[in-house]
Design a protein around this motif. Structure first.
Motif, PDB file in Angstrom:
ATOM      1  N   UNK A 175       0.854  -1.189   0.000  1.00 19.81           N
ATOM      2  CA  UNK A 175       0.000   0.000   0.000  1.00 19.81           C
ATOM      3  C   UNK A 175       0.889   1.238   0.000  1.00 19.81           C
ATOM      4  N   UNK A 176       0.485   2.261  -0.754  1.00 23.47           N
ATOM      5  CA  UNK A 176       1.300   3.481  -0.771  1.00 23.47           C
ATOM      6  C   UNK A 176       0.428   4.686  -1.035  1.00 23.47           C
ATOM      7  N   UNK A 177       0.948   5.846  -0.651  1.00 26.68           N
ATOM      8  CA  UNK A 177       0.279   7.105  -0.948  1.00 26.68           C
ATOM      9  C   UNK A 177       1.327   8.139  -1.336  1.00 26.68           C
ATOM     10  N   UNK A 178       0.960   9.002  -2.272  1.00 23.35           N
ATOM     11  CA  UNK A 178       1.838  10.092  -2.687  1.00 23.35           C
ATOM     12  C   UNK A 178       1.350  11.369  -1.999  1.00 23.35           C
ATOM     13  N   UNK A 179       2.085  11.834  -1.008  1.00 22.02           N
ATOM     14  CA  UNK A 179       1.699  13.052  -0.306  1.00 22.02           C
ATOM     15  C   UNK A 179       2.018  14.263  -1.180  1.00 22.02           C
ATOM     16  N   UNK A 180       0.985  14.954  -1.624  1.00 18.88           N
ATOM     17  CA  UNK A 180       1.143  16.128  -2.498  1.00 18.88           C
ATOM     18  C   UNK A 180       0.484  17.315  -1.809  1.00 18.88           C
ATOM     19  N   UNK A 181       1.209  18.411  -1.674  1.00 19.99           N
ATOM     20  CA  UNK A 181       0.666  19.551  -0.914  1.00 19.99           C
ATOM     21  C   UNK A 181       0.973  20.903  -1.557  1.00 19.99           C
ATOM     22  N   UNK A 182       1.427  20.900  -2.795  1.00 23.10           N
ATOM     23  CA  UNK A 182       1.733  22.159  -3.470  1.00 23.10           C
ATOM     24  C   UNK A 182       3.026  22.759  -2.955  1.00 23.10           C
ATOM     25  N   UNK A 183       3.014  24.055  -2.699  1.00 27.58           N
ATOM     26  CA  UNK A 183       4.186  24.732  -2.146  1.00 27.58           C
ATOM     27  C   UNK A 183       4.004  24.981  -0.663  1.00 27.58           C
ATOM     28  N   UNK A 184       5.106  25.117   0.042  1.00 26.77           N
ATOM     29  CA  UNK A 184       5.030  25.452   1.465  1.00 26.77           C
ATOM     30  C   UNK A 184       4.594  26.911   1.621  1.00 26.77           C
ATOM     31  N   UNK A 185       3.550  27.145   2.402  1.00 23.56           N
ATOM     32  CA  UNK A 185       3.138  28.513   2.729  1.00 23.56           C
ATOM     33  C   UNK A 185       4.290  29.277   3.361  1.00 23.56           C
ATOM     34  N   UNK A 200      -3.823  30.694   4.029  1.00 25.32           N
ATOM     35  CA  UNK A 200      -2.720  31.562   3.617  1.00 25.32           C
ATOM     36  C   UNK A 200      -2.816  32.937   4.271  1.00 25.32           C
ATOM     37  N   UNK A 201      -3.983  33.541   4.244  1.00 25.71           N
ATOM     38  CA  UNK A 201      -4.102  34.898   4.783  1.00 25.71           C
ATOM     39  C   UNK A 201      -3.826  34.935   6.284  1.00 25.71           C
ATOM     40  N   UNK A 202      -4.272  33.915   7.012  1.00 24.27           N
ATOM     41  CA  UNK A 202      -4.000  33.860   8.455  1.00 24.27           C
ATOM     42  C   UNK A 202      -2.502  33.731   8.710  1.00 24.27           C
ATOM     43  N   UNK A 203      -1.830  32.902   7.904  1.00 25.27           N
ATOM     44  CA  UNK A 203      -0.384  32.760   8.035  1.00 25.27           C
ATOM     45  C   UNK A 203       0.312  34.095   7.777  1.00 25.27           C
ATOM     46  N   UNK A 204      -0.084  34.759   6.709  1.00 22.52           N
ATOM     47  CA  UNK A 204       0.544  36.031   6.344  1.00 22.52           C
ATOM     48  C   UNK A 204       0.331  37.095   7.421  1.00 22.52           C
ATOM     49  N   UNK A 205      -0.851  37.121   8.011  1.00 21.82           N
ATOM     50  CA  UNK A 205      -1.103  38.086   9.081  1.00 21.82           C
ATOM     51  C   UNK A 205      -0.211  37.817  10.279  1.00 21.82           C
ATOM     52  N   UNK A 206      -0.043  36.542  10.610  1.00 21.03           N
ATOM     53  CA  UNK A 206       0.788  36.180  11.758  1.00 21.03           C
ATOM     54  C   UNK A 206       2.228  36.613  11.542  1.00 21.03           C
ATOM     55  N   UNK A 207       2.713  36.445  10.329  1.00 20.60           N
ATOM     56  CA  UNK A 207       4.134  36.743  10.040  1.00 20.60           C
ATOM     57  C   UNK A 207       4.369  38.222   9.739  1.00 20.60           C
ATOM     58  N   UNK A 208       3.461  38.851   8.979  1.00 25.96           N
ATOM     59  CA  UNK A 208       3.758  40.157   8.398  1.00 25.96           C
ATOM     60  C   UNK A 208       2.963  41.337   8.953  1.00 25.96           C
ATOM     61  N   UNK A 209       1.881  41.083   9.678  1.00 25.87           N
ATOM     62  CA  UNK A 209       1.074  42.209  10.160  1.00 25.87           C
ATOM     63  C   UNK A 209       1.911  43.146  11.043  1.00 25.87           C
ATOM     64  N   UNK A 210       1.876  44.424  10.721  1.00 30.78           N
ATOM     65  CA  UNK A 210       2.608  45.416  11.507  1.00 30.78           C
ATOM     66  C   UNK A 210       4.072  45.518  11.187  1.00 30.78           C
ATOM     67  N   UNK A 211       4.539  44.811  10.162  1.00 31.41           N
ATOM     68  CA  UNK A 211       5.970  44.830   9.813  1.00 31.41           C
ATOM     69  C   UNK A 211       6.199  45.554   8.492  1.00 31.41           C
TER      70      UNK A 211
END
Length: 313
Positions: A133-143, A302-313
């Motif tokens: 049994x196998x699975x190919x983990x595909x997730x696009x790009x890292x946020x 994505x937007x929540x991640x961006x706010x955490x990293x970039x808000x106010x910077x």
């Protein structure tokens, strides 16, 4: 508790997953690597060249699941054969990242050819009956790449590709505003893989892990809202990229020690050209099989991640 083997266990993603699995205290872990590392609580490190199938089969005795983190096709096939001989139930090829359109993009994503070859090997192995049994983990790009230069994961090396949020600069192909990209955080990838190891049902062959599907235009809009200023957009012509030309100097030189200095410039150019062209062909948009199989898991948008990293910077 089952025994999990990580092959190529010193790679960046492997170390992210290893830390997670150790923290759960739910598995016995064997970490295989070319280099020698001291064993630690919850992890048995084993040095191997991966060249002897009989040795690999012996090392994998009693292992339930093998996760591979290296791309060399011949070595991967040997590992798969050894896993089958050892009676391993589940296997994870080093498929991580791009989605089902990758094979159609090998003309611009040539370095992905080994993982496609391994995927076909597994498919043929199970053609008559299911051998493993196998699975190919595909997730696009890292946020997390959108958070560069901030360190938003423990081990993963990031650099700006299309979007440089620090400089508010974007490299875009003409006509690409509606192109879609899947972005998934490193934490979400690691947590879903850990959840998949405990999943009792049959694994899907295509194992999409979808954090957020967003368009290029949406990323630009999010950046403008969160940073309080618009991106400076540098437009590139598709025909130039297809002709092998990256007509800009505003791209990251890849920060990988494995790339020789004399190959750094051409390889960096190749990767950026390939990425920009393959986005338009859908290679970085993935399905959501694991989202459906693990419905209680909440993904970071994505937007929540961006706010955490970039808000106010």
């Amino acid at each position: 508790m089952v025994k999990i083997a990580l092959a190529g266990a010193s790679s960046e993603l492997a170390k992210e997953i290893l830390d997670k699995l150790v923290a759960t205290q739910k598995h016995e872990i064997i970490a295989l690597d070319l280099k020698k590392f001291p064993s630690s609580p919850g992890v048995e490190w084993v040095q191997t060249t991966y060249e002897d199938k009989a040795e690999l089969s012996q090392l994998l005795k009693g292992v339930d699941t093998v996760i591979c983190f290296f791309w060399d096709a011949e070595t991967s096939k040997r590992l798969i054969d050894a896993a089958v001989d050892a009676g391993v139930r589940r296997y994870v090829p080093s498929e991580f990242g791009t989605g089902v359109e990758t094979e159609a993009c090998l003309d611009v994503l040539s370095w992905y050819a080994p993982k496609i070859e391994v995927g076909h090997y597994l498919e043929n192995l199970n053609k008559e009956k299911k051998v493993i049994e196998y699975t190919k983990f595909q997730y696009g790009g890292y946020t997390n790449y959108l958070g560069y230069p901030h360190q938003t994961s423990k081990y993963i090396t990031t650099f700006p590709v299309q979007f440089n949020f620090e400089k508010m600069h974007a490299l875009l192909v003409e006509g690409s505003l509606d192109d879609q990209i899947t972005f998934t955080t490193v934490d979400d990838v690691v947590n879903v893989i850990a959840g998949a190891l405990e999943y009792e049902g049959e694994w899907p062959v295509v194992g999409g892990i979808r954090g957020s599907n967003v368009t290029v235009k949406q990323i630009l809009e999010m950046g403008g809202r969160i940073r309080g200023k618009p991106f400076e957009i540098e437009w590139l012509k598709k025909e130039d990229l297809e002709a092998g030309e990256l007509k800009t100097d505003n791209y990251a030189r890849l920060p990988f020690a494995s790339v020789p200095k004399d190959a750094l410039e051409p390889f960096s150019t190749l990767v950026h050209r390939g990425y920009l062209l393959s986005v338009g062909r859908g290679a970085w948009t993935v399905s959501d099989e694991w989202n459906k199989l693990l419905p209680d898991y909440e993904f970071t948008q994505v937007e929540d991640f961006l706010k955490t990293v970039w808000a106010g910077k």
